[in-house]
Design a protein around this motif. Structure first.
Motif, mmCIF file in Angstrom:
data_model
loop_
_atom_site.group_PDB
_atom_site.id
_atom_site.type_symbol
_atom_site.label_atom_id
_atom_site.label_comp_id
_atom_site.label_asym_id
_atom_site.label_seq_id
_atom_site.Cartn_x
_atom_site.Cartn_y
_atom_site.Cartn_z
ATOM 1 N N THR A 131 0.840 -1.196 0.000
ATOM 2 C CA THR A 131 0.000 0.000 0.000
ATOM 3 C C THR A 131 0.879 1.251 0.000
ATOM 4 N N ALA A 175 -0.824 -0.831 -4.687
ATOM 5 C CA ALA A 175 -2.053 -0.267 -4.125
ATOM 6 C C ALA A 175 -1.802 1.149 -3.633
ATOM 7 N N LEU A 194 -9.673 -4.759 -1.664
ATOM 8 C CA LEU A 194 -8.319 -4.817 -2.224
ATOM 9 C C LEU A 194 -7.780 -6.239 -2.192
#
Length: 264
Positions: free
Chosen positions: A11, A35, A72
């Motif tokens: 992330t 991400a 996700l």
């Protein structure tokens, strides 16, 4: 190729240390999910890693939403047809304001991103990491996880919380063969750091040099130093390491260093 055959989500991977880690994981053989809340930048990073789109994809995600974090992981599993082996909860935000001058909204947002975002990421990732059979959950922490610093109170509080989160999750999920660790760097010479310094000084290079000279090793960590730590903790080389916060700080946390002599 220490991560060959593994699938990783990073992330905050559209820039900075997250981007560096995503690229490094890919170099080590992992399939990557880039991400980030900025989906367009994430897509560009993924294209640069693998233009074919078969081993690197981008997914937009706001980590402050538990539902978004769950989506996700589900989308990553669906695309690669396998559980996630590595989840690097890297996304975060800074806070550098004296507490008495801080707006409540800014305080809340820092806690929301740095702490709730980390918790929601872990909550979403764990079922997949358990199914992996050899899962790894990594957090990006900070030297402020073990030390304090003026005007960094809220940021420091969130990073201290990550230290406790790592320990608790390591105990909770160790029996299911999931390892949980954090990387805690001091300031790293990145474009973001230079941008932040440019707001307070006209000579960024001099400030960087001064920061490096204040450290026992006389240098600052680089993004490569950070990704070296990430690869190590994600790999089988660290198979007996869990519940730890690995400090990457060129000695800053060892104590008070003597001033280094000026270069002649």
């Amino acid at each position: 190729m220490r991560l060959k055959g593994m699938t990783a989500i990073v992330t905050g991977a559209a820039s900075g240390l997250g981007e560096a880690t995503a690229r490094r994981f890919a170099e080590e053989g992992a399939r990557i999910v880039v991400a980030d809340i900025d989906g367009e930048k994430a897509a560009e990073v993924a294209r640069q890693i693998d233009a074919s789109g078969s081993t690197a994809i981008a997914l937009a995600c706001d980590i402050t939403s538990a539902a978004a974090c769950g989506d996700l992981v589900a989308r990553a599993e669906d695309f690669f047809g396998a559980p996630i082996d590595i989840f690097h909860a890297n996304a975060g935000t800074s806070f550098s304001t004296p507490l008495g001058e801080a707006e409540p909204g800014r305080i809340e947002r820092t806690i929301e991103i740095n702490l709730l975002g980390a918790v929601f990421s872990a909550q979403a990732a764990m079922p997949s990491l358990v199914r992996s059979g050899n899962g790894v959950l990594l957090f990006t922490s900070s030297l402020q996880a073990i030390l304090g610093r003026p005007a960094r109170s809220v940021y420091t509080a969130t990073k201290h919380a990550i230290t406790g989160l790592v320990k608790s999750l390591a105990l909770e999920f160790g029996p299911q063969n999931v390892r949980v660790n954090a990387i805690a760097p001091t300031g790293i010479d990145t474009p973001l750091l230079r941008l932040q310094l440019s707001r307070v000084t006209d000579d960024v290079d001099a400030r960087i040099a001064s920061m490096a000279a204040s450290l026992p090793l006389g240098r600052m960590p680089t993004p490569r130093d950070f990704t070296d730590a990430a690869v190590f903790l994600a790999s089988a080389e660290a198979r007996c390491i869990t519940g730890q916060t690995l400090v990457v700080d060129c000695g800053a946390s060892a104590g008070i260093a003597e001033p280094r002599p000026a270069a002649s």
